[in-house]
Design a protein around this motif. Structure first.
Motif, PDB file in Angstrom:
ATOM      1  N   PHE A  71       3.133  -2.752  10.563  1.00 52.28           N
ATOM      2  CA  PHE A  71       3.261  -1.316  10.773  1.00 52.28           C
ATOM      3  C   PHE A  71       3.923  -0.647   9.568  1.00 52.28           C
ATOM      4  N   ASP A  72       4.953  -1.285   9.024  1.00 58.10           N
ATOM      5  CA  ASP A  72       5.636  -0.751   7.855  1.00 58.10           C
ATOM      6  C   ASP A  72       4.699  -0.718   6.654  1.00 58.10           C
ATOM      7  N   MET A  73       3.853  -1.739   6.523  1.00 57.76           N
ATOM      8  CA  MET A  73       2.890  -1.771   5.422  1.00 57.76           C
ATOM      9  C   MET A  73       1.919  -0.596   5.504  1.00 57.76           C
ATOM     10  N   THR A  74       1.409  -0.335   6.710  1.00 54.09           N
ATOM     11  CA  THR A  74       0.448   0.759   6.846  1.00 54.09           C
ATOM     12  C   THR A  74       1.097   2.109   6.540  1.00 54.09           C
ATOM     13  N   GLU A  75       2.405   2.200   6.725  1.00 53.27           N
ATOM     14  CA  GLU A  75       3.108   3.447   6.438  1.00 53.27           C
ATOM     15  C   GLU A  75       3.351   3.641   4.948  1.00 53.27           C
ATOM     16  N   ASN A  76       3.428   2.551   4.187  1.00 48.69           N
ATOM     17  CA  ASN A  76       3.927   2.650   2.813  1.00 48.69           C
ATOM     18  C   ASN A  76       2.972   2.198   1.709  1.00 48.69           C
ATOM     19  N   LEU A  77       1.952   1.421   2.035  1.00 52.27           N
ATOM     20  CA  LEU A  77       1.146   0.822   0.974  1.00 52.27           C
ATOM     21  C   LEU A  77      -0.224   1.465   0.774  1.00 52.27           C
ATOM     22  N   GLY A  78      -0.648   2.338   1.676  1.00 52.78           N
ATOM     23  CA  GLY A  78      -1.942   2.988   1.526  1.00 52.78           C
ATOM     24  C   GLY A  78      -2.029   3.776   0.233  1.00 52.78           C
ATOM     25  N   GLY A  79      -3.069   3.517  -0.559  1.00 54.52           N
ATOM     26  CA  GLY A  79      -3.272   4.224  -1.811  1.00 54.52           C
ATOM     27  C   GLY A  79      -2.630   3.584  -3.019  1.00 54.52           C
ATOM     28  N   LEU A  80      -1.775   2.569  -2.825  1.00 50.31           N
ATOM     29  CA  LEU A  80      -1.153   1.910  -3.964  1.00 50.31           C
ATOM     30  C   LEU A  80      -2.127   0.937  -4.613  1.00 50.31           C
ATOM     31  N   PRO A  81      -2.043   0.747  -5.937  1.00 49.85           N
ATOM     32  CA  PRO A  81      -2.958  -0.173  -6.623  1.00 49.85           C
ATOM     33  C   PRO A  81      -2.891  -1.583  -6.032  1.00 49.85           C
ATOM     34  N   GLY A  82      -4.054  -2.141  -5.775  1.00 46.85           N
ATOM     35  CA  GLY A  82      -4.127  -3.491  -5.241  1.00 46.85           C
ATOM     36  C   GLY A  82      -4.104  -3.566  -3.736  1.00 46.85           C
ATOM     37  N   TYR A  83      -3.959  -2.417  -3.079  1.00 41.30           N
ATOM     38  CA  TYR A  83      -3.951  -2.403  -1.624  1.00 41.30           C
ATOM     39  C   TYR A  83      -5.140  -1.576  -1.133  1.00 41.30           C
ATOM     40  N   TRP A  84      -5.036  -0.883  -0.031  1.00 40.36           N
ATOM     41  CA  TRP A  84      -6.172  -0.169   0.528  1.00 40.36           C
ATOM     42  C   TRP A  84      -6.136   1.301   0.087  1.00 40.36           C
ATOM     43  N   PRO A  85      -7.309   1.920  -0.107  1.00 42.16           N
ATOM     44  CA  PRO A  85      -7.338   3.288  -0.623  1.00 42.16           C
ATOM     45  C   PRO A  85      -6.988   4.342   0.416  1.00 42.16           C
ATOM     46  N   GLU A  86      -7.160   4.013   1.699  1.00 46.83           N
ATOM     47  CA  GLU A  86      -6.937   5.012   2.739  1.00 46.83           C
ATOM     48  C   GLU A  86      -5.443   5.336   2.919  1.00 46.83           C
ATOM     49  N   ASP A  87      -5.173   6.555   3.352  1.00 49.86           N
ATOM     50  CA  ASP A  87      -3.805   6.942   3.709  1.00 49.86           C
ATOM     51  C   ASP A  87      -3.559   6.472   5.140  1.00 49.86           C
ATOM     52  N   THR A  88      -3.154   5.225   5.284  1.00 53.96           N
ATOM     53  CA  THR A  88      -3.004   4.657   6.625  1.00 53.96           C
ATOM     54  C   THR A  88      -1.790   5.207   7.365  1.00 53.96           C
ATOM     55  N   SER A  89      -0.899   5.904   6.655  1.00 56.86           N
ATOM     56  CA  SER A  89       0.234   6.517   7.342  1.00 56.86           C
ATOM     57  C   SER A  89      -0.224   7.661   8.245  1.00 56.86           C
ATOM     58  N   ALA A  90      -1.425   8.199   7.970  1.00 56.17           N
ATOM     59  CA  ALA A  90      -1.962   9.295   8.779  1.00 56.17           C
ATOM     60  C   ALA A  90      -2.887   8.803   9.893  1.00 56.17           C
TER      61      ALA A  90
END
Length: 238
Positions: free
Chosen positions: A111-130
């Motif tokens: 859950f913390d990852m989806t809040e903070n890592l969306g859009g960062l290089p090497g992770y997923w492009p979507e804004d998963t916090s939304a």
């Protein structure tokens, strides 16, 4: 997989499935493996150590990248477990960090990852916090599990609906067919039904390989769905 020598008189080495691992090791026979058992059976302890044996942080995240803990210490079992890899597995672990392919997803930190890592290089492009937790999990799965690698999951069904679990089943089966190695600890009979998967049931007996329809988990769900009162009458006073 086989562990080095370790003290037997303290947790987690007293957990039956861990003690069995110390004695006999564990071979991943198929591309997708499920560890199934009740709370306290040791399946999360096993899956964390398996992740660490392949250089994944037990906190969760990518091969070669640490998330959340700049100086992580290994779990007690992870300290002694050593993995023997195939040639293909060795390639997944070798080379520069950006080319390594692996990911450990655990429900407590995802859950913390989806809040903070969306859009960062090497992770997923979507804004998963939304997104909802379930939508964020699926976006994470699709981006991080997009090519052959070593993928470990601890109860990924935590945020998923019935239909989302089915999508994850399809993704895990596709990964297995592509040459990936997947290890998943779960309480979900839906996930454990992934075609061709190896199922290891852990508990007081230690561990044993079983077919899906032999799982105690599947039997309980069948009985409960057929007659909930047969279970609830022991817990709820009319």
């Amino acid at each position: 997989m086989a562990p080095d020598a370790a003290g037997r008189g303290q947790w987690p080495f007293t957990v039956p499935c861990v003690a069995e691992l110390l004695d006999h090791g564990l071979t991943l026979r198929r591309p997708v493996t499920f560890l199934v058992g009740d709370n306290g059976s040791g399946k999360s302890t096993l899956v964390e150590a398996i992740a660490e044996s392949f250089k994944l942080d037990a906190y969760g995240g990518r091969l070669g990248r640490l998330y959340g803990r700049p100086d992580p210490s290994k779990t007690p079992l992870g300290e002694v477990l050593r993995a023997d890899t195939t040639v293909a597995g060795a390639r997944m672990l070798a080379g520069p960090r950006r080319r390594k392919k692996g990911f450990f997803l655990r429900a407590e930190t995802a859950f913390d990852m989806t809040e903070n890592l969306g859009g960062l290089p090497g992770y997923w492009p979507e804004d998963t916090s939304a997104m909802s937790h379930g939508e964020g999990f699926l976006a994470m799965f699709r981006s991080m599990f997009d090519a052959p690698g070593f993928f470990v999951m601890d109860e990924p069904e935590a945020a998923l609906s019935f239909t989302s679990c089915l999508q994850l089943v399809a993704l895990m089966h596709e990964l297995g067919e592509s040459g990936a190695q997947v290890v998943c600890a779960t309480h979900s009979p839906l996930l454990a039904a992934t075609p061709g998967a190896d199922i290891i049931e852990v508990g007081e007996h230690g561990s044993r390989r079983v077919e899906w329809d032999e799982l105690a988990l599947v039997d309980h769900w069948r009985r409960y769905m057929s007659d909930p009162h047969a279970y609830l009458r022991h817990l709820i006073t009319p």
